[in-house]
Design an enzyme around this catalytic site. Sequence first.
Site, PDB file in Angstrom:
ATOM      1  N   ASP A 189      44.128 -19.983 109.688  1.00 34.38           N
ATOM      2  CA  ASP A 189      44.678 -19.628 108.367  1.00 34.38           C
ATOM      3  C   ASP A 189      45.772 -18.563 108.456  1.00 34.38           C
ATOM      4  O   ASP A 189      46.047 -17.861 107.478  1.00 34.38           O
ATOM      5  CB  ASP A 189      43.572 -19.128 107.412  1.00 34.38           C
ATOM      6  CG  ASP A 189      42.412 -20.094 107.320  1.00 34.38           C
ATOM      7  OD1 ASP A 189      42.663 -21.309 107.238  1.00 34.38           O
ATOM      8  OD2 ASP A 189      41.249 -19.638 107.341  1.00 34.38           O
ATOM      9  N   HIS A 246      47.349 -26.973 107.414  1.00 40.65           N
ATOM     10  CA  HIS A 246      48.559 -26.149 107.506  1.00 40.65           C
ATOM     11  C   HIS A 246      49.441 -26.407 106.287  1.00 40.65           C
ATOM     12  O   HIS A 246      50.077 -27.456 106.176  1.00 40.65           O
ATOM     13  CB  HIS A 246      49.305 -26.459 108.806  1.00 40.65           C
ATOM     14  CG  HIS A 246      48.517 -26.134 110.029  1.00 40.65           C
ATOM     15  ND1 HIS A 246      48.898 -26.525 111.302  1.00 40.65           N
ATOM     16  CD2 HIS A 246      47.353 -25.452 110.184  1.00 40.65           C
ATOM     17  CE1 HIS A 246      47.997 -26.084 112.177  1.00 40.65           C
ATOM     18  NE2 HIS A 246      47.062 -25.435 111.519  1.00 40.65           N
TER      19      HIS A 246
END
Length: 391
Positions: free
Chosen positions: A13, A43
Amino acid sequence: MSTQIVIGLGYGDEGKGLATDYLSRRAAHPVVVRFSGGHQAGHTVVGPKGERHVFSGIGAGTFQGAPTFWSRYCTFSPPALLNEHQALSKLGYLPRIFVDTLCPVTTPYDIAYNQLLERSQRHGSCGVGFGATVARHSETPCRLFAQDLAYPVVVQQKLKAIEQYYVRKANGLLAAEDWKEEVMAWQEQLPAVLKRIHLTSESRFFERYEGADFIFEGSQGILLDMEHGFFPNVTRAHTTSRNAQAIIRRNGLPEPEVFCITRAYQTRHGNGFLSNEGIPADLVLNPKETNQENEWQGQLRYGTLDVDLLRYALQSEANYSAGQKRHLFLTCLDQLQGPLQATLGGKRHTYQTPDLIARLLPGITGIVYQSYSDDGQQVKGATFTAKAIGK
């Protein structure tokens, strides 16, 4: 022709999608190579027209026209690929996807066992079968490769063996009959999936794109690495540049530059150690945060940046990229309400400019930092500033 590697310094993340998109925009002929993880990655990228997509089974350079090579180090999920391809098609994109014939394939049985295990262990899995697929391929002869998907008879026979393997492994807690309809639906999707990908060997792919600008897009982060993370809350993958370096050497690509990604604060989605969780960062969180609470990982957790853990992650990475240029890529600065803060040696410090953090990190030669992103009201895309670091 150039070679660049994108890796995360935390627990995932960090902004690897942003970094991959940024590097693809700067490249003359971008090609994205996924070298770890699988479809459990997420993503997020905002495109040139404000379109927003969470790239999972397709490279995050797609908005810039970059084809994707899905390497043998990644698991491959046919339904996930099909769903993502359809979502991108609705946005006006027809991604070119090349899949290594030796990719391990995730089946409904892997997902079922993964979820069964996670309900008892709570290691922080995404619950989509990645770890179970890797374990089955590395520990048993019950293997299903991407090349097999083109042969229905082969798929049928291998699925039977995989089914029997999991029924035994689950000690009666999984019944094959419970997954019969899902397995049939999974098989029925394969022809549509095969129409949307190109099965190829690694060597042929790199021959085809000789002279391109290769961007190796990593997954998760080094603190989740199967060797360098904190067991048992790790992923079954090498999330350093290790796999990318092997591909680069095998195919005679130029020496890479490594882009090491971190948010301006720490996050972790799932159980496990998170330093500074008791020292919350002063944030205005993005209302469009991709990582929402879910059944398997719970809530996204936050903490102030930890320079010592950044140093540890960089030391772990140095085992594979020693001597190569390494840059710090700092994201989400727009979410800080004040100056950048981080702990060093357990003490909290304030840094008036982002490059002051980079100066504390060994082997970092430059910094790229994101000055703003999506404010939740109007999509601004993302702007970046790059500079060299003088020690």
